[in-house]
Design a protein around this motif. Sequence first.
Motif, short mmCIF file in Angstrom:
data_model
loop_
_atom_site.label_atom_id
_atom_site.label_comp_id
_atom_site.label_asym_id
_atom_site.label_seq_id
_atom_site.Cartn_x
_atom_site.Cartn_y
_atom_site.Cartn_z
N VAL A 1 -58.72 -17.35 -1.27
CA VAL A 1 -58.67 -16.11 -2.06
C VAL A 1 -57.43 -15.31 -1.69
N ASN A 2 -57.21 -15.10 -0.37
CA ASN A 2 -56.04 -14.32 0.05
C ASN A 2 -54.75 -14.98 -0.39
N ALA A 3 -54.70 -16.30 -0.21
CA ALA A 3 -53.47 -17.02 -0.58
C ALA A 3 -53.19 -16.82 -2.07
N PHE A 4 -54.23 -16.92 -2.88
CA PHE A 4 -54.04 -16.79 -4.33
C PHE A 4 -53.58 -15.37 -4.69
N LEU A 5 -54.27 -14.37 -4.12
CA LEU A 5 -53.95 -12.98 -4.52
C LEU A 5 -52.53 -12.60 -4.10
N GLU A 6 -52.13 -13.04 -2.90
CA GLU A 6 -50.74 -12.74 -2.47
C GLU A 6 -49.74 -13.41 -3.40
N LEU A 7 -50.03 -14.66 -3.72
CA LEU A 7 -49.10 -15.42 -4.57
C LEU A 7 -49.04 -14.83 -5.97
N ASP A 8 -50.19 -14.45 -6.48
CA ASP A 8 -50.26 -13.86 -7.81
C ASP A 8 -49.40 -12.61 -7.89
N ASN A 9 -49.46 -11.77 -6.83
CA ASN A 9 -48.63 -10.55 -6.80
C ASN A 9 -47.15 -10.88 -6.79
N LEU A 10 -46.80 -11.88 -5.97
CA LEU A 10 -45.38 -12.23 -5.84
C LEU A 10 -44.84 -12.79 -7.16
N LEU A 11 -45.60 -13.66 -7.78
CA LEU A 11 -45.13 -14.25 -9.05
C LEU A 11 -44.98 -13.16 -10.11
N HIS A 12 -45.86 -12.19 -10.07
CA HIS A 12 -45.76 -11.09 -11.03
C HIS A 12 -44.54 -10.22 -10.72
N LYS A 13 -44.35 -9.92 -9.43
CA LYS A 13 -43.22 -9.08 -9.01
C LYS A 13 -41.88 -9.71 -9.45
N TYR A 14 -41.78 -11.04 -9.35
CA TYR A 14 -40.52 -11.71 -9.65
C TYR A 14 -40.49 -12.33 -11.06
N SER A 15 -41.36 -11.86 -11.94
CA SER A 15 -41.49 -12.57 -13.24
C SER A 15 -40.18 -12.62 -14.03
N SER A 16 -39.30 -11.62 -13.84
CA SER A 16 -38.05 -11.65 -14.63
C SER A 16 -37.12 -12.78 -14.18
N TYR A 17 -37.42 -13.39 -13.03
CA TYR A 17 -36.58 -14.49 -12.54
C TYR A 17 -37.08 -15.86 -13.01
N TRP A 18 -38.28 -15.91 -13.60
CA TRP A 18 -38.76 -17.24 -14.01
C TRP A 18 -39.50 -17.26 -15.35
N GLN A 19 -40.03 -16.10 -15.80
CA GLN A 19 -40.77 -16.13 -17.08
C GLN A 19 -39.81 -15.91 -18.25
#
Length: 402
Positions: free
Chosen positions: A4-22
């Motif tokens: 759960v922790n691993a997912f939530l941390e990762l989810d935040n990071l992917l969202h924070k950096y979305s302009s670099y990959w989405q």
Amino acid sequence: MNLVNAFLELDNLLHKYSSYWQFIPFQHHDYPWSNPALTRYVDELKASDFNKIDTQLERQKMCFSDFFPDMFAWGEKHQLAMSAQTEAASPFWLKTNIAGRKWQQIQAFSQSFPFKNRSIVEWCAGKGHLGRILAFHHQTSIDSIEWQAELCQQGQTQADKLQLPQKFIHADVLTTQAELLAGKQHVVAMHACGDLHTKMLAESVKHQVENIDLIPCCYHLTEAETYQSLSSYAQQSQLALNKDQIKMAVQSQLTGGNRAAVLRQKEVTWRLAYQALRADLMQDLHYVPIPSVNKSWFSGEFKDFACWCLQQHNLTAPGQVDWQQYLSLGEIRAASIQKMELVRHVFRRPLEMWLILDRALYLQEQGYQVVLEEFCDYQITPRNIVIRANIPKRHGNVCAAC
Ligand SMILES: C[S@@+](CC[C@H](N)C(=O)[O-])C[C@H]1O[C@@H](n2cnc3c(N)ncnc32)[C@H](O)[C@@H]1O
């Protein structure tokens, strides 16, 4: 790993950096991020290094960890363990008809396979190479389910020749009315794509299959156009993933060799050169897709390819065209796109981990104990992560540890 922790941390990071990959690089004429230091850095990278940076995780880290330190720190904190090897290697004569890398993957998987003295179902088996090796090592019965009749036939012939207890079941797992996993104890799926493996997970949960070993693949091969989250955590995520973005998770190229890479680059350059011509003709900078074509086009002349593209878009070539000028524009655009891809691909493995964690959390929410492991080296196949799940034993009111 706390899933759960691993997912939530990762989810935040992917969202924070979305302009670099989405984003879709082909649709951008300039880098879509506002980060001058990163722009300067990628502009100075040498084209001869692109491939190494893109295919070697360590190289990628060396180049980009200063720009995305928390993303790389997540990767280190949640580095998966390699599966323990408990079984002997298979004899060479079992390798018949199995290509080099596939053999290495199957070997690594079977050597670390947590056998529980049970019959096994092999989901979307192909020719059942994995099932055959498991049947040989454990002398247990294997049901190999596969949709292509010819593969079933070839696999059955091979198993019968070796007198192994492997039986092929010809079925379409997505449409069959048969309860393929009813009463089954252990299911394995190696490189089953999108809907095929999510169906296996749903069926396993429905029939309470005790052990699951899943190596997922091609998450984007689904009926649905947008990503359908499995776990409650992913359902609450802010990432709204479409198929293009999900596809990036499995776009790593290890195979194909230099010749294939050169041809791919030529195709990208020609497509972009044509886009530059079209943009001039139509005074429209928007990217317009061109259908996929036979690779033999790229051994010919750019002019012929461009004229064919014009036809597809109901346009005619003007009398005088400086084809070389457009090719040069294509080369400049292709180099810029490669740089965008290098940055985008920093998030490729994290995105794959996000998808894997969604599956793992779904199983955990359904009462399974779940571990994630790397069953073989990334250089053998980038799809080297296995989700191992089992239903914990209950001993009445007595604690299992007592
Ligand atoms: C990527 S291959 C993996 C084969 C094998 N597990 C391996 O790792 O070599 C996926 C397999 O799924 C089979 N398949 C595709 N759709 C299917 C369906 N609806 N039902 C059953 N099998 C299917 C394909 O024919 C193919 O053999």
